[in-house]
Design an enzyme around this catalytic site. Structure first.
Site, PDB file in Angstrom:
ATOM      1  N   SER A 184      46.104  79.628  33.470  1.00 27.66           N
ATOM      2  CA  SER A 184      46.054  79.260  32.060  1.00 27.66           C
ATOM      3  C   SER A 184      47.058  78.132  31.772  1.00 27.66           C
ATOM      4  O   SER A 184      46.986  77.086  32.380  1.00 27.66           O
ATOM      5  CB  SER A 184      46.286  80.493  31.183  1.00 27.66           C
ATOM      6  OG  SER A 184      45.870  80.264  29.869  1.00 27.66           O
ATOM      7  N   ASP A 190      39.286  82.278  31.176  1.00 28.62           N
ATOM      8  CA  ASP A 190      40.725  82.379  31.444  1.00 28.62           C
ATOM      9  C   ASP A 190      41.034  83.297  32.629  1.00 28.62           C
ATOM     10  O   ASP A 190      40.594  84.440  32.702  1.00 28.62           O
ATOM     11  CB  ASP A 190      41.423  82.909  30.190  1.00 28.62           C
ATOM     12  CG  ASP A 190      42.924  82.694  30.234  1.00 28.62           C
ATOM     13  OD1 ASP A 190      43.577  83.209  31.145  1.00 28.62           O
ATOM     14  OD2 ASP A 190      43.437  82.002  29.330  1.00 28.62           O
TER      15      ASP A 190
END
Length: 761
Positions: free
Chosen positions: A78, A221
């Site tokens: 991320s 993600d």
């Protein structure tokens, strides 16, 4: 494996050795194994996800660079992938720090276009509505809220010089990042392919960012499966892992302040157990005192960066001891100079993906891209932004790959926007009440570069507009616009002491045709003609009142200029509007009464229907003081050789333009004064309390009736007013509460405004 013999040392020499090397930790135990193999241990840095908190990672990177420690591998998830990817590619900690301080997170984390890319007319309506695409008559929603074309472009700019690298192990430091496969919920390791797509996929928070399609997999993600990829660094060959973890605990309940805060918590629920396992494999573990901040705290970027830098300063001695210890055992190792990044690249080939052949040709003409030319990253981004600003595309990104002959091939990935969208919004304003705004917009209507829209405000004071804008050139510099609009507004009337005496129902209809030229995004010049009809009817009678209507033509020239850096609460830039025209072919039909007795009509000699000149001017300038601003505004309206009453006067008062021919003046209610000539000058200070909350103070002066007309009904011709406004920026527009005062009425008046008004001035 040959074990090297180590000569026994005396107690005194051993003491000196321990004193020189410092306390031997687990790091040197790892080093001793590689020493037995005569190999310097491989070092990795692992950066966790954590949203906005990930900007603190720059602190540990700065400590590593300052100590001169060579890092062999970088892993991240991320925001850790965003920061780590830059570091792996060859950006120094100082360069990443400079980047993090200059990023416009509001733009990067939204679907909004940069205002600088929009033409003047598009700026006027941009952000005033929430638009939901319609496909075959049904609402069409994407798989995530935020696509952020600006984020794609910014990442592409960062990796512009590295387009020839598709194997991430070939970067300055070997790199991988983590994503999650939507199809099976499993972890996906991204270590090859397009770096921009890999980093973007790793940070695609579910339901917030749109997922990324890579090799047929829909990726989101990586924090859902592994937020702290230490084991992956070990698998790459790392002997020593420095782990920078900003994930912390899940945000406290009192930190949930927005939808993004809620969504951004999701990746960390199922990854908590894995996080603890990953921590066990770290040699140097770094965490941060980021308790007050959440994953969506991008508005606090400066504070988070400061915390990261302070942690880096604390960590530096430990990193330096590690560097010195390894140098003592294996010999001094110097940091290799980073390769200079290229400013420009030769683009020799061109390809468009996502469009039909016919539409691809139209896109090529629109974007104006030429092959066999050198381009910088910013030049490519600017051309893409200009094409994206047409609103004809929902996504427009690119990738550079080595060309078959020389230079690079640019591949544009294009997704067409759904051409039709439903618009809605909400507005409330003290003088005109509450209304629901609904409408439709159709792009590409009759022409690829045209826009048609219709919007209505449904409420106690209805109004609406329909606009067709036809761009005559693909660069959208020359345009023809047809517009029709109407408003129905209740206007209070006041006597000389500013006491409310009656109520008018004003209705106006306008049909307008304009031809204008936009040489760039900041200037507009044009001319037009409007057919108008204005009607007044008293609903609550006053002592003196007018009733009737007037129709007329207005042919005019106009100039507009806008460099403001925000739609609402800007702190930099200027706005200019000048309109001058001749009003002619008047058809007046009205009567004036006093105490219900007719005292004059349009045929009275005091009135007339001769042509007259009208000028409207609005100037606005903001000067920044950090995130705050001081500003000045001047508004003026003047009718020359004007021989009517009320029908085309300027209405003085109010804080926002909500009625026809209005000149705002803090301290008076809307239409407190009717005049044929007026100047209002405002000076103010705008204080940004938080990223979205503002306090604004204004002092303004008023001068009116300085151009003599056939009739003057006002006693005084000047005044001073003041206002204090608390405003909050929302996705529906401003939410404002104000208190005003003027020496003209000597009253403190409340004023409220929510959202944007369909302005018909």
């Amino acid at each position: 494996m040959t074990i090297l013999a180590i000569k026994p040392a005396t107690d005194k020499s051993m003491y000196r050795t321990f004193r020189k090397l410092g306390a031997l930790t687990l790091l040197l135990l790892v080093a001793s194994v590689t020493y037995a193999q005569k190999q310097r241990p491989k070092i990795a840095i692992t950066l966790s996800g954590g949203g906005a908190k990930g900007m603190a990672h720059v602190g540990v990177l700065k400590a590593i660079d300052s100590a001169g420690l060579k890092v062999d591998y970088v892993t991240g998830t991320s925001m850790g992938a965003v920061v780590g990817g830059l570091y792996a590619a060859g950006y120094s900690a100082n360069e990443i720090l400079d980047i993090s301080k200059t990023l416009d997170w509001t733009s990067l984390l939204s679907n909004d276009l940069p205002l600088s890319t929009l033409k003047i007319r598009e700026k006027e309506e941009f952000g005033h509505y929430i638009e939901v695409p319609l496909h075959k008559g049904k609402l069409s929603l994407k798989r995530g809220i935020i696509e952020s074309n600006e984020l794609w472009l910014k990442l592409a700019e960062f990796y512009f010089s590295y387009y020839e690298i598709s194997d991430f192990s070939k970067f300055d430091k070997g790199f991988l990042c983590i994503a999650t496969d939507v199809g099976n919920g499993k972890m996906v390791v991204l270590d090859k392919g397009d770096m921009v797509s890999a980093v973007r996929a790793s940070m695609a928070i579910p339901s917030v960012f749109t997922p990324v399609d890579i090799d047929g997999k829909i990726l989101i993600d990586g924090g859902l499966t592994r937020n702290f990829p230490v084991a992956n660094a070990r698998e790459m060959g790392a002997d020593i892992v420095i782990g920078s973890d900003v994930s912390g605990s899940i945000n406290a309940i009192d930190q949930i302040k927005s939808p993004m805060d809620i969504f951004s918590r999701l990746p960390f629920y199922d990854a908590v157990t894995d996080l603890e396992e990953q921590k066990k494999q770290v040699n140097i573990y770094v965490d941060y005192p980021l308790g007050p901040y959440g994953t969506a705290s991008f508005a606090s970027a400066d504070e988070i960066i400061k915390i990261g830098l302070e942690k880096g300063r604390q960590l530096y001695p430990q990193i330096k001891r590690l560097k010195d210890s390894l140098d003592l055992i294996y010999g001094k190792q110097e940091m290799e100079p980073r390769a200079k990044r290229r400013d420009s690249i030769l683009i020799s080939e061109f390809e468009v993906k996502g469009l039909s052949d016919k539409k691809s040709e139209s896109f090529k003409k629109l974007i104006g891209f030429k092959t066999d030319r050198y381009y910088t990253a910013s030049q490519i981004s600017d051309q893409i932004r200009e094409a994206f600003a047409t609103r004809g595309y929902s996504k427009l990104s690119y990738r550079l790959v080595p060309a078959t002959q020389n230079g690079a091939k640019i591949i544009f990935y294009v997704e067409e926007s759904v051409s039709t969208a439903f618009r809605f919004g909400l507005r409330y304003n003290t003088p005109i009440g509450i209304a629901l705004k609904v409408g439709l917009v159709k792009r590409g209507f009759l022409s690829p570069y045209s826009v048609a829209s219709a919007t209505f405000a449904i409420g106690e004071n209805p109004r609406g507009e329909a606009i067709y804008r036809y761009y005559l050139t693909k660069q959208r510099k020359l345009a023809l616009q047809a517009e029709t609009n109407f408003e129905v507004t209740d206007i209070n009337t006041y006597n000389e002491d500013f006491r409310r005496t009656g109520l008018y129902r004003q209705a106006s209809q306008n049909c307008d045709l304009q031809l204008y030229w936009q040489p760039d995004t900041h200037w507009l010049f044009g001319f037009g003609t409007t057919l108008s009809n204005v009607d007044y009817k008293p609903t609550i009678k006053s002592q003196v009142q007018a009733s009737g209507n007037v129709a007329f033509l207005n042919t005019y020239l106009f100039l507009e200029h806008n460099t403001l850096n925000a739609l609402i609460y800007p702190n930099k830039g200027r706005r200019v509007f000048v309109k001058a025209g001749i009003i002619y072919n008047q058809l007046p039909d009205f009567a004036i009464y006093q105490d219900d007795e007719l005292i004059a009509t349009e045929e009275d000699e005091i009135f007339g229907d001769d042509a007259y000149t009208q000028i409207k001017i609005s100037l606005e300038q903001y000067i920044p003081i950090n995130e705050h601003a001081i500003f000045a505004r001047v508004q003026s309206g003047m009718n020359f050789n004007y021989k009517q009453i009320l029908m085309n006067d300027f209405r003085i008062g109010g804080l926002n333009n909500v009625v026809r021919n209005q000149i705002t003046f803090a301290g008076l209610s809307e239409a407190s004064i009717f005049s044929s000539s007026v100047v209002s000058a405002q000076f103010g200070y705008q204080h940004a309390v938080t990223n979205n909350f503002y306090l604004t103070g204004i002092v303004n002066g008023l001068w009116y009736d300085f151009v003599k007309s056939n009739l003057t009904v006002n006693r005084d011709t000047n005044g001073v007013g003041y206002s204090l406004t608390a405003g909050y920026r929302t996705f529906l527009g401003p939410l404002e509460a104000s208190m005003t005062y003027s020496d003209l009425n000597e009253k403190v008046l409340p004023y409220f405004n929510v959202g944007y008004v369909i302005s018909l001035n």
